[in-house]
Design a protein around this motif. Sequence first.
Motif, PDB file in Angstrom:
ATOM      1  N   LEU A 232      24.326  51.786  60.092  1.00  0.00           N
ATOM      2  CA  LEU A 232      24.963  50.475  59.934  1.00  0.00           C
ATOM      3  C   LEU A 232      26.450  50.617  60.183  1.00  0.00           C
ATOM      4  N   THR A 233      27.015  49.712  60.961  1.00  0.00           N
ATOM      5  CA  THR A 233      28.467  49.650  61.115  1.00  0.00           C
ATOM      6  C   THR A 233      28.959  48.446  60.322  1.00  0.00           C
ATOM      7  N   PHE A 234      30.069  48.610  59.626  1.00  0.00           N
ATOM      8  CA  PHE A 234      30.553  47.524  58.780  1.00  0.00           C
ATOM      9  C   PHE A 234      32.080  47.500  58.769  1.00  0.00           C
ATOM     10  N   ALA A 235      32.621  46.359  58.352  1.00  0.00           N
ATOM     11  CA  ALA A 235      34.070  46.196  58.177  1.00  0.00           C
ATOM     12  C   ALA A 235      34.301  45.338  56.948  1.00  0.00           C
ATOM     13  N   VAL A 236      35.311  45.698  56.161  1.00  0.00           N
ATOM     14  CA  VAL A 236      35.657  44.947  54.960  1.00  0.00           C
ATOM     15  C   VAL A 236      37.085  44.440  55.097  1.00  0.00           C
ATOM     16  N   GLN A 237      37.289  43.158  54.817  1.00  0.00           N
ATOM     17  CA  GLN A 237      38.612  42.549  54.878  1.00  0.00           C
ATOM     18  C   GLN A 237      38.902  41.837  53.568  1.00  0.00           C
ATOM     19  N   HIS A 238      40.011  42.221  52.917  1.00  0.00           N
ATOM     20  CA  HIS A 238      40.458  41.532  51.701  1.00  0.00           C
ATOM     21  C   HIS A 238      41.961  41.729  51.603  1.00  0.00           C
ATOM     22  N   PRO A 239      42.707  40.693  51.130  1.00  0.00           N
ATOM     23  CA  PRO A 239      44.173  40.827  51.061  1.00  0.00           C
ATOM     24  C   PRO A 239      44.654  41.929  50.136  1.00  0.00           C
ATOM     25  N   PHE A 240      43.845  42.330  49.156  1.00  0.00           N
ATOM     26  CA  PHE A 240      44.221  43.417  48.262  1.00  0.00           C
ATOM     27  C   PHE A 240      43.513  44.697  48.687  1.00  0.00           C
ATOM     28  N   PRO A 241      44.249  45.711  49.140  1.00  0.00           N
ATOM     29  CA  PRO A 241      43.628  46.957  49.600  1.00  0.00           C
ATOM     30  C   PRO A 241      42.707  47.602  48.576  1.00  0.00           C
ATOM     31  N   ILE A 242      43.054  47.515  47.285  1.00  0.00           N
ATOM     32  CA  ILE A 242      42.220  48.147  46.271  1.00  0.00           C
ATOM     33  C   ILE A 242      40.819  47.544  46.254  1.00  0.00           C
ATOM     34  N   VAL A 243      40.724  46.231  46.507  1.00  0.00           N
ATOM     35  CA  VAL A 243      39.425  45.572  46.538  1.00  0.00           C
ATOM     36  C   VAL A 243      38.661  45.978  47.790  1.00  0.00           C
ATOM     37  N   ALA A 244      39.326  45.942  48.944  1.00  0.00           N
ATOM     38  CA  ALA A 244      38.673  46.312  50.203  1.00  0.00           C
ATOM     39  C   ALA A 244      38.165  47.754  50.149  1.00  0.00           C
ATOM     40  N   GLU A 245      38.991  48.651  49.619  1.00  0.00           N
ATOM     41  CA  GLU A 245      38.600  50.061  49.556  1.00  0.00           C
ATOM     42  C   GLU A 245      37.429  50.276  48.604  1.00  0.00           C
ATOM     43  N   THR A 246      37.423  49.541  47.498  1.00  0.00           N
ATOM     44  CA  THR A 246      36.339  49.684  46.532  1.00  0.00           C
ATOM     45  C   THR A 246      35.029  49.164  47.099  1.00  0.00           C
TER      46      THR A 246
ATOM     47  N   VAL B  87      30.130  42.191  58.402  1.00  0.00           N
ATOM     48  CA  VAL B  87      31.514  41.953  57.997  1.00  0.00           C
ATOM     49  C   VAL B  87      31.506  41.378  56.587  1.00  0.00           C
ATOM     50  N   ILE B  88      32.284  41.987  55.714  1.00  0.00           N
ATOM     51  CA  ILE B  88      32.427  41.518  54.331  1.00  0.00           C
ATOM     52  C   ILE B  88      33.878  41.101  54.157  1.00  0.00           C
ATOM     53  N   ALA B  89      34.119  39.813  53.950  1.00  0.00           N
ATOM     54  CA  ALA B  89      35.492  39.311  53.939  1.00  0.00           C
ATOM     55  C   ALA B  89      35.594  38.032  53.127  1.00  0.00           C
ATOM     56  N   THR B  90      36.822  37.642  52.812  1.00  0.00           N
ATOM     57  CA  THR B  90      37.058  36.369  52.132  1.00  0.00           C
ATOM     58  C   THR B  90      36.873  35.227  53.124  1.00  0.00           C
ATOM     59  N   ALA B  91      36.602  34.034  52.606  1.00  0.00           N
ATOM     60  CA  ALA B  91      36.406  32.877  53.468  1.00  0.00           C
ATOM     61  C   ALA B  91      37.657  32.576  54.291  1.00  0.00           C
TER      62      ALA B  91
ATOM     63  N   PRO C 201      30.555  37.516  44.274  1.00  0.00           N
ATOM     64  CA  PRO C 201      31.642  37.279  43.320  1.00  0.00           C
ATOM     65  C   PRO C 201      32.262  38.600  42.869  1.00  0.00           C
ATOM     66  N   LEU C 202      33.580  38.677  42.902  1.00  0.00           N
ATOM     67  CA  LEU C 202      34.260  39.913  42.528  1.00  0.00           C
ATOM     68  C   LEU C 202      34.303  40.123  41.023  1.00  0.00           C
ATOM     69  N   ASP C 203      33.886  39.130  40.227  1.00  0.00           N
ATOM     70  CA  ASP C 203      33.859  39.333  38.776  1.00  0.00           C
ATOM     71  C   ASP C 203      32.467  39.730  38.282  1.00  0.00           C
TER      72      ASP C 203
ATOM     73  N   LEU D 205      36.166  43.455  39.584  1.00  0.00           N
ATOM     74  CA  LEU D 205      37.137  43.654  40.653  1.00  0.00           C
ATOM     75  C   LEU D 205      38.201  42.579  40.666  1.00  0.00           C
ATOM     76  N   SER D 206      37.866  41.379  40.196  1.00  0.00           N
ATOM     77  CA  SER D 206      38.883  40.332  40.166  1.00  0.00           C
ATOM     78  C   SER D 206      40.032  40.729  39.256  1.00  0.00           C
ATOM     79  N   ARG D 207      39.772  41.575  38.239  1.00  0.00           N
ATOM     80  CA  ARG D 207      40.831  42.072  37.383  1.00  0.00           C
ATOM     81  C   ARG D 207      41.714  43.043  38.134  1.00  0.00           C
ATOM     82  N   ALA D 208      41.103  43.845  39.024  1.00  0.00           N
ATOM     83  CA  ALA D 208      41.866  44.858  39.732  1.00  0.00           C
ATOM     84  C   ALA D 208      42.929  44.246  40.623  1.00  0.00           C
ATOM     85  N   THR D 209      42.729  43.027  41.083  1.00  0.00           N
ATOM     86  CA  THR D 209      43.705  42.378  41.948  1.00  0.00           C
ATOM     87  C   THR D 209      45.022  42.129  41.237  1.00  0.00           C
ATOM     88  N   HIS D 210      44.996  42.047  39.886  1.00  0.00           N
ATOM     89  CA  HIS D 210      46.240  41.827  39.149  1.00  0.00           C
ATOM     90  C   HIS D 210      47.218  42.965  39.360  1.00  0.00           C
TER      91      HIS D 210
END
Length: 221
Positions: A17-31, A54-58, A97-99, A213-218
């Motif tokens: 499987l090939t995949f890509a993750v996009q999120h404005p917070f690197p800690i979330v994308a990496e996790t 692809v796993i990303a925010t809307a 959901p990240l929570d 994970l929503s906590r980690a964004t803080h």
Amino acid sequence: MEDVPMTTQPVAVRESLTFAVQHPFPIVAETIAALVRANHGGATSVDLDKADLVIATASRLETLDLAPGTRVAVLIDHADRRPVQEARSRGAIAALPLDLPADHLRAALGAVLAGRTWWPVVIAIDPEGEAPASRRLDALSGQQFKVLDLMSRGRLNKQIAYDLGISEGTVKSHVSSILRKLGVERRTQAIATFITSNDVARPARPIGGVAHLSRATHAAR
């Protein structure tokens, strides 16, 4: 209400499987990327235009030009009806959901990696229209979240200022903002909201004992 069980049963996955993750917070994308690899031994991270999944925010998806046939899972902060419906309307196969508790998030990703759809149970607002405490906490900045955490541990303003390397006046300003954002009048009420809201008093940790994970964004704000 969407009535989709969040199974934790193991699922079969494709060999590669090939995949890509996009999120404005690197800690979330990496996790999320690490969780994908942990769930799928043949998963390889690639550029967006080469990804099977692809796993990303809307909001990020609006700017992407994905190849036909690319499967998409949307990252959302909470399992609210609107973002789940928006994810469906975009043709996504899942809304994550990240929570979610860590084991549920792993199960959701496992279903997605197996090529299945996954949709969360939608959380309804209470009859009086008040947002749940966990969502009010998400309105806090990273520094305010740290101040509230220290408050819950019995630290006084002077001690909090020392711990965070800021002035006592700045701490008082943060406390006032915290009370306003949480819709409470006293410190004790803010602390009670913090402690009783989905175990958020536990600090976010790396994968294994992951808090929401929503906590980690803080930490990145």
